[in-house]
Design an enzyme around this catalytic site. Sequence first.
Site, mmCIF file in Angstrom:
data_model
loop_
_atom_site.group_PDB
_atom_site.id
_atom_site.type_symbol
_atom_site.label_atom_id
_atom_site.label_comp_id
_atom_site.label_asym_id
_atom_site.label_seq_id
_atom_site.Cartn_x
_atom_site.Cartn_y
_atom_site.Cartn_z
ATOM 1 N N GLU A 171 0.857 -1.201 0.000
ATOM 2 C CA GLU A 171 0.000 0.000 0.000
ATOM 3 C C GLU A 171 0.889 1.245 0.000
ATOM 4 O O GLU A 171 1.943 1.255 0.641
ATOM 5 C CB GLU A 171 -0.830 -0.029 1.297
ATOM 6 C CG GLU A 171 -1.656 1.221 1.561
ATOM 7 C CD GLU A 171 -2.268 1.235 2.972
ATOM 8 O OE1 GLU A 171 -1.615 0.761 3.936
ATOM 9 O OE2 GLU A 171 -3.395 1.747 3.115
ATOM 10 N N ASN A 178 -7.058 6.088 -1.810
ATOM 11 C CA ASN A 178 -5.945 5.181 -1.518
ATOM 12 C C ASN A 178 -6.132 3.999 -2.476
ATOM 13 O O ASN A 178 -7.020 3.173 -2.267
ATOM 14 C CB ASN A 178 -6.033 4.755 -0.045
ATOM 15 C CG ASN A 178 -4.822 3.956 0.400
ATOM 16 O OD1 ASN A 178 -4.083 3.432 -0.417
ATOM 17 N ND2 ASN A 178 -4.636 3.860 1.704
ATOM 18 N N LYS A 227 -9.421 1.857 -2.033
ATOM 19 C CA LYS A 227 -9.640 1.298 -0.687
ATOM 20 C C LYS A 227 -11.010 1.685 -0.118
ATOM 21 O O LYS A 227 -11.366 2.871 -0.083
ATOM 22 C CB LYS A 227 -8.519 1.792 0.228
ATOM 23 C CG LYS A 227 -8.510 1.209 1.623
ATOM 24 C CD LYS A 227 -7.256 1.678 2.361
ATOM 25 C CE LYS A 227 -7.099 1.127 3.745
ATOM 26 N NZ LYS A 227 -5.851 1.583 4.394
ATOM 27 N N GLU A 253 -6.397 8.600 7.736
ATOM 28 C CA GLU A 253 -6.855 8.166 6.404
ATOM 29 C C GLU A 253 -8.229 8.726 6.055
ATOM 30 O O GLU A 253 -8.501 9.055 4.896
ATOM 31 C CB GLU A 253 -6.867 6.642 6.322
ATOM 32 C CG GLU A 253 -5.486 6.053 6.194
ATOM 33 C CD GLU A 253 -5.516 4.641 5.640
ATOM 34 O OE1 GLU A 253 -6.067 4.427 4.557
ATOM 35 O OE2 GLU A 253 -4.987 3.750 6.319
ATOM 36 N N CYS A 259 -4.768 -3.021 2.843
ATOM 37 C CA CYS A 259 -4.515 -2.929 4.279
ATOM 38 C C CYS A 259 -5.726 -3.217 5.160
ATOM 39 O O CYS A 259 -6.085 -4.352 5.352
ATOM 40 C CB CYS A 259 -3.869 -1.591 4.626
ATOM 41 S SG CYS A 259 -3.148 -1.666 6.287
ATOM 42 N N ASN A 262 0.200 -1.123 5.386
ATOM 43 C CA ASN A 262 1.061 -0.334 6.274
ATOM 44 C C ASN A 262 0.435 -0.437 7.649
ATOM 45 O O ASN A 262 -0.567 0.223 7.922
ATOM 46 C CB ASN A 262 1.042 1.153 5.903
ATOM 47 C CG ASN A 262 1.918 1.522 4.736
ATOM 48 O OD1 ASN A 262 3.027 2.012 4.905
ATOM 49 N ND2 ASN A 262 1.409 1.316 3.533
#
Length: 313
Positions: free
Chosen positions: A47, A110, A127, A145, A171, A196
């Site tokens: 990621e 993302n 994501k 995020e 992730c 991550n």
Amino acid sequence: MPRTITVGAAQLGPIARNDSRKQVVGRLLELMREAHGFRCDLIAYPELALTTFFPRWAIEDERELDSFYESEMPGPETKPLFEEAARRGIGFSLGFAELVIENGRKRRFNSSILVDKTGRIVGKYRKVHLPGHSDVMDRPGQHLEKRFFEVGDLGFPVWRAFGGILGMCICNDRRWPETYRVMGLQGVEMVLLGYNSPIGLGDPFELDALEPFHNHLVMQSGAYQNATWVVGVAKAGFEEGFNMIGQTCIIAPSGEIVAQCATMGDELVVRKCDLDMGAPYRADIFNFAYHRRIEHYKLITERTGAIPPPETT
Ligand code: CDT
């Protein structure tokens, strides 16, 4: 005729805030050449593989924030990856921060892409499960995020590529069974997954200590319950003051880990994956069409949070 994909899981060690794209792409190219040496069909990167994990900072300056995103893919700095892939005939998946302008508005995701052996993008995923929070907190180690990305708007697609059916997730998605099941219901045979995952963000020690266990637990369950290969690729090591777990691994449809990194740095692990290895599971214990009981699963899509029944006296 066996259907196999030789996949390289390319773990990355830490990336510093000031590392240039050129430096990072250089590392990715090095791993790609190594994967080619192992006759990989495909190399999977983590990621946000092109930058440090920037959502740990409450970045106010828009120019600085934008500098962590890609507004074109490939762009001038990432083109060498696509060229090398095409030259060597190796595909790749790559996580990155995506910036798009739509109707004059900036949108941030993302994202990850799947690139075939000719250097052509064949799939994109954004994501869905964004962890952390959107508001800046008064403590080190933010996980912003929700502030810096929108929830992905592409669902969980799968693609026919590399002779199989491939999907991607990113992730935190790996912790949610729905992620794998939506792909499983499309017959996915290999999920490429970059992560991550920091420890030491202020969670109780009991949770931090179990993070490596939980990391593998969720990916192994997702693989087994959906009879799919899972390739989990970490950004690892001590990055800008925070410990990121490694444990990059390749998981078979049996749920077993069949290859795993041993360091916290740039490291490649390779496995020749038989895509038909999931077939006995799909034919029997996880024969979805035969055994699933969707009439009893309504709450899964109707309710987001848990609502316990009222207490009786
Ligand atoms: N990148 C990412 O999704 N990381 C999360 C950490 C959440 S800690 C607030 C993960 O699920 O690993």
